[in-house]
Design an enzyme around this catalytic site. Sequence first.
Site, short mmCIF file in Angstrom:
data_model
loop_
_atom_site.label_atom_id
_atom_site.label_comp_id
_atom_site.label_asym_id
_atom_site.label_seq_id
_atom_site.Cartn_x
_atom_site.Cartn_y
_atom_site.Cartn_z
N GLY A 18 0.78 -1.24 0.00
CA GLY A 18 0.00 0.00 0.00
C GLY A 18 0.81 1.28 0.00
O GLY A 18 0.28 2.34 0.34
N ASN A 20 1.81 3.05 -2.55
CA ASN A 20 1.24 4.02 -3.50
C ASN A 20 -0.04 4.64 -2.95
O ASN A 20 -0.27 5.84 -3.11
CB ASN A 20 1.00 3.36 -4.87
CG ASN A 20 2.26 3.34 -5.70
OD1 ASN A 20 2.70 4.37 -6.20
ND2 ASN A 20 2.88 2.16 -5.81
N MET A 96 -3.65 -6.85 -7.18
CA MET A 96 -3.04 -7.97 -7.89
C MET A 96 -4.09 -8.93 -8.47
O MET A 96 -4.02 -10.14 -8.27
CB MET A 96 -2.10 -8.74 -6.95
CG MET A 96 -1.01 -7.87 -6.35
SD MET A 96 0.02 -7.08 -7.59
CE MET A 96 0.98 -8.50 -8.11
N ARG A 97 -5.06 -8.35 -9.14
CA ARG A 97 -6.09 -9.19 -9.75
C ARG A 97 -6.61 -8.50 -10.99
O ARG A 97 -6.87 -7.28 -10.97
CB ARG A 97 -7.21 -9.41 -8.72
CG ARG A 97 -8.22 -10.46 -9.09
CD ARG A 97 -9.10 -10.75 -7.89
NE ARG A 97 -10.36 -11.35 -8.26
CZ ARG A 97 -10.57 -12.65 -8.32
NH1 ARG A 97 -9.62 -13.50 -8.02
NH2 ARG A 97 -11.77 -13.13 -8.66
N LEU A 99 -9.15 -7.18 -13.67
CA LEU A 99 -10.53 -6.75 -13.57
C LEU A 99 -11.35 -7.39 -14.68
O LEU A 99 -10.87 -7.59 -15.79
CB LEU A 99 -10.61 -5.23 -13.69
CG LEU A 99 -9.90 -4.44 -12.58
CD1 LEU A 99 -9.96 -2.95 -12.88
CD2 LEU A 99 -10.50 -4.74 -11.22
N ASN A 113 -4.10 2.78 -13.29
CA ASN A 113 -3.18 1.78 -12.71
C ASN A 113 -1.77 2.33 -12.76
O ASN A 113 -1.44 3.13 -13.65
CB ASN A 113 -3.25 0.47 -13.50
CG ASN A 113 -2.35 -0.60 -12.89
OD1 ASN A 113 -2.30 -0.77 -11.67
ND2 ASN A 113 -1.61 -1.31 -13.73
N HIS A 115 2.24 1.01 -12.94
CA HIS A 115 3.03 -0.18 -13.24
C HIS A 115 4.51 0.19 -13.19
O HIS A 115 4.90 1.23 -13.74
CB HIS A 115 2.66 -0.73 -14.63
CG HIS A 115 3.38 -2.00 -14.95
ND1 HIS A 115 3.04 -3.21 -14.36
CD2 HIS A 115 4.44 -2.25 -15.75
CE1 HIS A 115 3.86 -4.13 -14.80
NE2 HIS A 115 4.72 -3.59 -15.65
N ASP A 147 -7.68 -0.80 -19.37
CA ASP A 147 -8.65 -1.42 -20.28
C ASP A 147 -8.67 -2.92 -19.99
O ASP A 147 -8.15 -3.37 -18.96
CB ASP A 147 -8.34 -1.07 -21.74
CG ASP A 147 -7.01 -1.64 -22.21
OD1 ASP A 147 -6.44 -2.50 -21.51
OD2 ASP A 147 -6.55 -1.22 -23.29
N GLU A 148 -9.26 -3.69 -20.91
CA GLU A 148 -9.46 -5.11 -20.59
C GLU A 148 -8.19 -5.94 -20.73
O GLU A 148 -8.19 -7.12 -20.37
CB GLU A 148 -10.60 -5.71 -21.44
CG GLU A 148 -10.49 -5.54 -22.91
CD GLU A 148 -10.96 -4.16 -23.41
OE1 GLU A 148 -11.08 -4.01 -24.62
OE2 GLU A 148 -11.16 -3.23 -22.61
C1 GRF Z 1 3.98 -1.12 -7.23
O1 GRF Z 1 5.28 -1.38 -7.71
C2 GRF Z 1 3.04 -0.88 -8.38
O2 GRF Z 1 3.66 -0.23 -9.46
C3 GRF Z 1 2.63 -2.26 -8.77
O3 GRF Z 1 2.50 -2.96 -7.55
C4 GRF Z 1 3.36 -2.35 -6.58
C5 GRF Z 1 2.52 -2.00 -5.42
O4 GRF Z 1 3.25 -1.46 -4.36
N1 GRF Z 1 1.41 -2.24 -9.53
P1 GRF Z 1 2.52 -0.77 -3.14
O5 GRF Z 1 1.55 -1.80 -2.58
O6 GRF Z 1 1.80 0.44 -3.68
O7 GRF Z 1 3.59 -0.42 -2.17
#
Ligand code: GRF
Length: 206
Positions: A18, A20, A96-97, A99, A113, A115, A147-148
């Site tokens: 968490g 971010n 981590m899933r 959609l 999102n 990445h 997107d999908e």
């Molecule tokens: C981050 O590296 C983000 O880019 C990726 O998953 C990680 C999540 O980290 N999608 P956090 O849970 O926000 O610390």
Amino acid sequence: MSTGGKPLRLGVLLSGRGSNFLAIAHSIREGRLPNVEIAIVLSNVADAPGIQAARDLNLTTAVFVSKGRARADHDADLIACLRGHNVDLVCLAGYMRLLSPGFIAAFPNRILNIHPSLLPAFPGLDAQEQAFDYGVKIAGCTVHFVDEHLDHGAIILQRAIPILETDDAHSLSERILVEEHIAYTDAITRVASGDYVIRGRRYVKR
Ligand code: GRF
């Protein structure tokens, strides 16, 4: 994104640490995201540290455990919850899933999102390790509409850093994460302004 002057309400989805989400929450508390509020933080993992961090900040939280459930059924619960909390913009923050198409359709161009790579390079899991092992010299992060397809929608912004001779995959991940925390706030600011159009795959400032 017009909210008629009312605060833009975020729904944050996470599955893990968490950081971010916390970066977004701190940006709001410190005035770097004016007229933005977190309506709800959702997790699909009951003991995700991020959901505990949200509780510690006295934010509204909910857990919908996804394990063992059909994607469409689980996502229907998320959609109802997000709508029930009048969410304008969904922010995936380590969710981590994948959609379901139904979820994407429920919030058209309203799901972001982050990445940890310069997409379209290195989508999927362990993007930082992928970049390091590939030997690229420039790495970074991307905030994009969802997107999908996995890690695929229109790109809002990217932040790049050089890979140093002294880096290993861990130090690279840490340095990308610093950029992620800046990037997400910046991307929300851009989307909240509503001052853009999406042409094909291109996010274009008006
Ligand atoms: C981050 O590296 C983000 O880019 C990726 O998953 C990680 C999540 O980290 N999608 P956090 O849970 O926000 O610390």
